[in-house]
Design a protein around this motif. Structure first.
Motif, short mmCIF file in Angstrom:
data_model
loop_
_atom_site.label_atom_id
_atom_site.label_comp_id
_atom_site.label_asym_id
_atom_site.label_seq_id
_atom_site.Cartn_x
_atom_site.Cartn_y
_atom_site.Cartn_z
N VAL A 130 1.92 -10.28 -2.59
CA VAL A 130 2.47 -9.96 -1.27
C VAL A 130 3.02 -8.54 -1.31
CG1 VAL A 130 4.13 -10.61 0.51
CG2 VAL A 130 3.10 -12.39 -0.93
N VAL A 131 2.60 -7.74 -0.33
CA VAL A 131 3.09 -6.38 -0.20
C VAL A 131 3.97 -6.33 1.04
CG1 VAL A 131 2.46 -3.97 0.13
CG2 VAL A 131 1.04 -5.44 -1.32
N LEU A 132 5.22 -5.95 0.84
CA LEU A 132 6.19 -5.87 1.93
C LEU A 132 6.43 -4.41 2.30
CD1 LEU A 132 8.81 -8.39 0.50
CD2 LEU A 132 7.31 -8.78 2.45
N PRO A 133 6.85 -4.16 3.56
CA PRO A 133 7.20 -2.79 3.93
C PRO A 133 8.47 -2.34 3.19
CG PRO A 133 7.63 -4.29 5.75
CD PRO A 133 6.97 -5.09 4.67
N THR A 134 8.64 -1.05 3.08
CA THR A 134 9.74 -0.47 2.31
C THR A 134 11.10 -1.04 2.70
OG1 THR A 134 8.50 1.57 2.05
CG2 THR A 134 10.87 1.70 1.69
#
Length: 98
Positions: free
Chosen positions: A4-8
């Motif tokens: 899972v890639v989350l926003p900064t």
């Protein structure tokens, strides 16, 4: 394993470096991924979906395999490349304004 890639801003809130890896037995859906993220990182509760309705927040979008899954049913199975960890599940903050 699901990546899972989350926003900064959400990585900062949850104190995460890089992508999150979640292990699943069996089928995974948007709902199970968000459930697992909120369980592992309680600071994310309420940031991706409304506490009361469980619906995705208006300015949050979910992508996988170059497809916008934001309007798909929350319990629809995620694509196999995401479930196998070959492709990430992306959480993106939508842009608005003019």
């Amino acid at each position: 394993m699901i990546r899972v890639v989350l926003p900064t801003q959400l990585r900062t809130l949850a104190r995460i470096d890089g992508e999150v890896r979640l292990e699943f037995d069996g089928q995974a859906s948007q709902r199970t991924v968000i459930d697992a993220l909120e369980a592992r990182f309680p600071a994310l509760r309420g940031t991706l979906r409304d506490h009361e309705t469980g619906k995705r927040r208006a300015y949050v979008r979910f992508f996988a395999c170059e497809q916008d899954l934001s309007h798909e049913p929350a319990d629809a199975p995620l694509p196999e490349p995401v479930v196998s960890g070959d492709e990430p599940f992306l959480v993106v903050g939508a842009m608005a304004g003019g």
